[in-house]
Design an enzyme around this catalytic site. Structure first.
Site, PDB file in Angstrom:
ATOM      1  N   HIS A 121      -9.848  42.592 -28.817  1.00 35.38           N
ATOM      2  CA  HIS A 121      -9.611  42.318 -27.392  1.00 35.38           C
ATOM      3  C   HIS A 121      -9.083  40.886 -27.278  1.00 35.38           C
ATOM      4  O   HIS A 121      -9.422  40.032 -28.097  1.00 35.38           O
ATOM      5  CB  HIS A 121     -10.960  42.456 -26.683  1.00 35.38           C
ATOM      6  N   ASP A 198     -17.944  40.531 -31.755  1.00 36.25           N
ATOM      7  CA  ASP A 198     -17.745  40.817 -30.342  1.00 36.25           C
ATOM      8  C   ASP A 198     -18.450  42.151 -30.071  1.00 36.25           C
ATOM      9  O   ASP A 198     -17.961  43.212 -30.453  1.00 36.25           O
ATOM     10  CB  ASP A 198     -16.237  40.913 -30.055  1.00 36.25           C
ATOM     11  N   GLN A 201     -18.515  46.126 -26.525  1.00 38.95           N
ATOM     12  CA  GLN A 201     -18.475  47.591 -26.392  1.00 38.95           C
ATOM     13  C   GLN A 201     -19.538  48.289 -27.244  1.00 38.95           C
ATOM     14  O   GLN A 201     -19.573  49.518 -27.300  1.00 38.95           O
ATOM     15  CB  GLN A 201     -17.082  48.128 -26.779  1.00 38.95           C
ATOM     16  N   LYS A 224     -21.115  45.763 -18.665  1.00 44.60           N
ATOM     17  CA  LYS A 224     -20.723  47.011 -19.336  1.00 44.60           C
ATOM     18  C   LYS A 224     -21.943  47.822 -19.746  1.00 44.60           C
ATOM     19  O   LYS A 224     -21.825  48.884 -20.345  1.00 44.60           O
ATOM     20  CB  LYS A 224     -19.879  46.688 -20.569  1.00 44.60           C
ATOM     21  N   CYS A 361      -6.172  44.797 -22.433  1.00 43.28           N
ATOM     22  CA  CYS A 361      -6.413  43.456 -23.030  1.00 43.28           C
ATOM     23  C   CYS A 361      -6.348  43.512 -24.540  1.00 43.28           C
ATOM     24  O   CYS A 361      -7.159  42.875 -25.235  1.00 43.28           O
ATOM     25  CB  CYS A 361      -7.752  42.880 -22.583  1.00 43.28           C
TER      26      CYS A 361
HETATM   27  N1  PMP Z   1     -14.422  42.329 -25.899  1.00 43.12           N
HETATM   28  C1  PMP Z   1     -14.246  43.624 -25.660  1.00 43.12           C
HETATM   29  C2  PMP Z   1     -14.178  44.581 -26.805  1.00 43.12           C
HETATM   30  C3  PMP Z   1     -14.155  44.088 -24.347  1.00 43.12           C
HETATM   31  O1  PMP Z   1     -13.966  45.393 -24.118  1.00 43.12           O
HETATM   32  C4  PMP Z   1     -14.239  43.161 -23.294  1.00 43.12           C
HETATM   33  C5  PMP Z   1     -14.123  43.605 -21.847  1.00 43.12           C
HETATM   34  N2  PMP Z   1     -13.062  44.450 -21.580  1.00 43.12           N
HETATM   35  C6  PMP Z   1     -14.433  41.820 -23.602  1.00 43.12           C
HETATM   36  C7  PMP Z   1     -14.533  41.435 -24.917  1.00 43.12           C
HETATM   37  C8  PMP Z   1     -14.543  40.781 -22.550  1.00 43.12           C
HETATM   38  O2  PMP Z   1     -15.647  40.978 -21.748  1.00 43.12           O
HETATM   39  P1  PMP Z   1     -15.786  40.220 -20.352  1.00 43.12           P
HETATM   40  O3  PMP Z   1     -14.533  40.493 -19.602  1.00 43.12           O
HETATM   41  O4  PMP Z   1     -16.985  40.847 -19.730  1.00 43.12           O
HETATM   42  O5  PMP Z   1     -15.987  38.779 -20.668  1.00 43.12           O
END
Ligand code: PMP
Length: 406
Positions: A121, A198, A201, A224, A361
């Site tokens: 991401h 990270d 998910q 999430k 993203c």
């Molecule tokens: N890493 C991953 C794999 C994600 O899916 C996301 C959110 N789409 C993020 C990081 C970032 O999370 P946040 O927008 O809540 O900071």
């Protein structure tokens, strides 16, 4: 609790969108919130809204107890060894930025390597790009297998004695791939690198044990995993956090302030500058209680079987490309031939079905997939096979509609 009882705890699900029962298949972007979480946040505001740590009055003490109680819940949830290793942040993005700035920029130098993967991401790419630019370190990518998985042989070939940081997502928000982060951490450590995970998910969907993974840093977001927006967690091993400078400075994080010098509070508070995310942390604590009541193993099993059901149901659909491996978390990313994913999402929305369309993203991954965008359906504990059926039927109608119109 059966699925019907679970769904009844999510008030938002009981509504119609565009005249149809809402089918919410966008939990990877953000999950819906159950009553216990909504109530925990509203009780804080209704009954004991107050700042934490400094006040000696009754409301302040209650707020502090609840806020710090939430930290202990997080500690147990991810099996950190002490609350000193649990820092509340604005979310996974902020947590990863803290690591890249406070640890990365301070420890990297020219010739060092940061290793990530093509499926990351943006939150786990850009902070490293910036840290590499600021320090002269090199950013390297572990390639992907054709099915969107990572092979450990490729990890071994990419990580060298110059590698100082390996940063990998545990579950892909696009492909649903579940990465072997424990094994990757072993390879990173053999080369003397730290392992950053990270977990945005993974924490909502599976049991995470940071000590078992032996990762050095772990980041995730509350929103999430049935919790509120605007709050997340950075886990870090105490020995590393102790030697890191804070990423932000100001009130709350100081021990003593003089005219030209200041000293910091002990862990974890030295990383929490300013009034913290009190309601958010309390809501996250309630979300953890809720998920643990249902059981992370049960949630994982439910989503895994929904993903398998969806793969079986959809894989024969003419013109439908599904990306990612067979063994996956509850995420289904796809494209319908000759139909832009935004059009797919718009037509599905007209049927009350919420899916996401875009690059998610993950633009380097889109490049690897050779597409500019995809549609994505993501499942959570409240989704049903009947909803997957509705998605499948609606996709067939979408295909027919665009074939007939154009
Ligand atoms: N890493 C991953 C794999 C994600 O899916 C996301 C959110 N789409 C993020 C990081 C970032 O999370 P946040 O927008 O809540 O900071």
């Amino acid at each position: 609790m059966n699925i019907k009882e679970i769904r009844q705890l999510f008030p938002i699900l009981d509504q119609q969108v565009n005249g149809k029962d809402l089918v919410y298949l966008d939990s990877s972007a953000t999950s819906q919130k159950p009553f216990p979480v909504i109530e925990a946040v509203s009780t804080y505001y209704k009954e004991y809204n107050s700042n934490v740590h400094r006040g000696v009055h009754t409301l302040g003490t209650r707020a502090t107890d609840q806020y710090e109680g939430a930290r202990e819940k997080v500690r147990k949830f991810i099996n950190a060894s002490s609350i000193e290793e649990v820092i509340f942040t604005r979310g996974a993005t902020t947590a990863l930025n803290f690591v890249a700035s406070s640890y990365g920029r301070a420890s990297l130098k020219q010739g060092d390597e940061i290793v990530i993967t093509y499926m990351e991401h943006h939150a786990n790419i850009i902070p490293w790009q910036q840290a590499a630019k600021a320090t002269g370190a090199t950013l390297k990518y572990i390639p992907l297998q054709e099915d969107g998985t990572i092979s450990l042989a490729d990890v071994e070939a990419t990580v060298t004695s110059n590698t100082k940081i390996v940063a990998v997502m545990q579950v892909s928000n696009v492909l649903g791939t579940i990465n072997p982060v424990k094994e990757i951490a072993k390879i990173a450590h053999q080369s003397g690198a730290v392992m950053v995970v990270d977990g945005a998910q993974s924490t909502p969907h599976m049991k995470v044990d940071v000590q078992d993974l032996d990762c050095d840093f772990f980041a995730f977001s509350a929103h999430k995993m049935c919790g509120p927006t605007g709050v997340g967690v950075l886990y870090g091993k105490k020995a590393l956090l102790e030697n890191m400078e804070p990423a932000e400075f100001g009130g709350e994080m100081i021990d003593f302030v003089d005219l030209y010098e200041s000293t910091w509070k002990e862990l974890p508070w030295k990383f929490e500058a300013g009034t913290p995310i009190i309601a958010g942390a309390i809501g996250l604590g309630a979300a953890i209680d809720f998920l643990e009541d249902i059981g992370l193993e049960n949630i994982y099993k439910h989503e895994h079987s929904l993903a398998e059901y969806a793969l079986d149901k959809l894989s024969g659909t003419e013109g439908l490309t599904i990306y990612g491996p067979k063994e996956r978390a509850g995420i289904l990313t796809f494209n319908l031939e000759d139909v832009h994913p935004h059009d797919v999402a718009t037509v599905l929305d007209a049927e009350g079905i919420a899916v996401r369309a875009g690059h998610h993203c993950a633009q380097p991954l889109m490049k690897w997939l050779k597409v500019s965008a995809t549609a994505r359906a993501s499942f959570y504990l409240y989704n049903t096979e009947e909803e997957v059926d509705k998605l499948a039927d609606a996709l067939i109608r979408t295909k027919e509609y665009f074939t007939n119109v154009f």
